[in-house]
Design an enzyme around this catalytic site. Sequence first.
Site, PDB file in Angstrom:
ATOM      1  N   LYS A   1       7.242   5.901  -6.258  1.00 32.94           N
ATOM      2  CA  LYS A   1       5.882   6.437  -6.334  1.00 32.94           C
ATOM      3  C   LYS A   1       5.671   7.182  -7.662  1.00 32.94           C
ATOM      4  CE  LYS A   1       5.515   6.690  -1.335  1.00 32.94           C
ATOM      5  NZ  LYS A   1       5.672   7.471  -0.093  1.00 32.94           N
TER       6      LYS A   1
ATOM      7  N   GLN B   1       6.462  13.622   1.647  1.00 33.42           N
ATOM      8  CA  GLN B   1       7.210  12.434   2.085  1.00 33.42           C
ATOM      9  C   GLN B   1       7.736  12.641   3.512  1.00 33.42           C
ATOM     10  OE1 GLN B   1       7.570   9.509   0.322  1.00 33.42           O
ATOM     11  NE2 GLN B   1       8.621   8.678   2.110  1.00 33.42           N
TER      12      GLN B   1
ATOM     13  N   ASP C   1      -2.340  10.873   1.339  1.00 30.02           N
ATOM     14  CA  ASP C   1      -1.715  10.053   2.379  1.00 30.02           C
ATOM     15  C   ASP C   1      -2.682   9.833   3.540  1.00 30.02           C
ATOM     16  OD1 ASP C   1       0.615   8.676   2.403  1.00 30.02           O
ATOM     17  OD2 ASP C   1       1.891  10.341   3.044  1.00 30.02           O
TER      18      ASP C   1
END
Length: 284
Positions: A50, A94, A117
């Site tokens: 990422k 994460q 997200d």
Amino acid sequence: MHTEVIDGRRLARQVTDAVAAEAARLPRRPGLAVIIVGDDPASHLYVRNKVRTAEQVGFKSETVRLDADTSEADVLARINWLNSRDDIDGILVQLPLPPQMNTLRVMATVDPRKDVDGLHALNAGKLTQGSLGLIPCTPMGCLKIIKSVIPDLTGCHAVVIGASNIVGKPMAALLLEENATVTQTHIHTRDTQFICRGADILVSAVGKPGLVRGNWIKPRAVVIDVGTSRVELPDGSVVTRGDVAFDEAMGVAGAITPVPGGVGPMTIACLMENTLIAAKARMG
Ligand code: NAD
């Protein structure tokens, strides 16, 4: 029957090229911060990918690495600091988080405008109401892949296997927004195989290699394999496998995403797109 193997990397490049071109025209570089807690090697690999892509598209990126025994209060304090910074447009925590943390509470602390997200309850709620906020990256990537094959999903029967907050539920909501008729299955569903056989679009997001057999697939269906499992072979080597018995699906499905090289790259590309959307909104 010919089965098209969808090239997720090529589609992802189209998305990231467009993001890079638009980011270059902004008054400042969009900023993405990633928080990773613990030392799970797979999570670290995802974060590295990422961050690398963020740099390739011209974003400023920052990684906050914390030990596995970090307290939830410490993580929340880091998020609040990132929430307050003008140079950070997107914050990604994460997952999975260590067991001492409440994932929903952590996600609720991210400023919804920086929630790249798409997991904050406000963005999840907007999605179910059809007023789109920031959309979770994996389902968004799956939808882009599906639409590259079937541009208009009106009236299609879509089956989503799996009902997690991060993939299954938002995937079903997105397909519904596209006027598909959606069936969602999960671990307690009876006769998943029968339901799958009626699917024009079949998305599997479970994490059980080989769960979806060739005879579960309707001829010419579009099959999207989100599952990502590490499997040890008899010779000791480790490979990544999806949920779908790929060899059996070939010759039955109309199109299928491979694992790796399908949904994974699109997830990262959609994270870049979300960061750009968040940055543009914050820059007015
Ligand atoms: P999860 O464990 O949170 O959810 C799994 C879901 O599958 C649950 O809803 C469960 O009810 C359902 N399920 C379990 N066994 C089942 C069965 N036998 N039949 C039908 N449903 C069953 O997982 P998740 O976070 O949603 O991730 C799912 C998979 O997708 C994992 O392999 C994960 O690694 C992968 N994933 C890939 C990407 C990517 O970018 N490629 C992103 C996110 C997740």
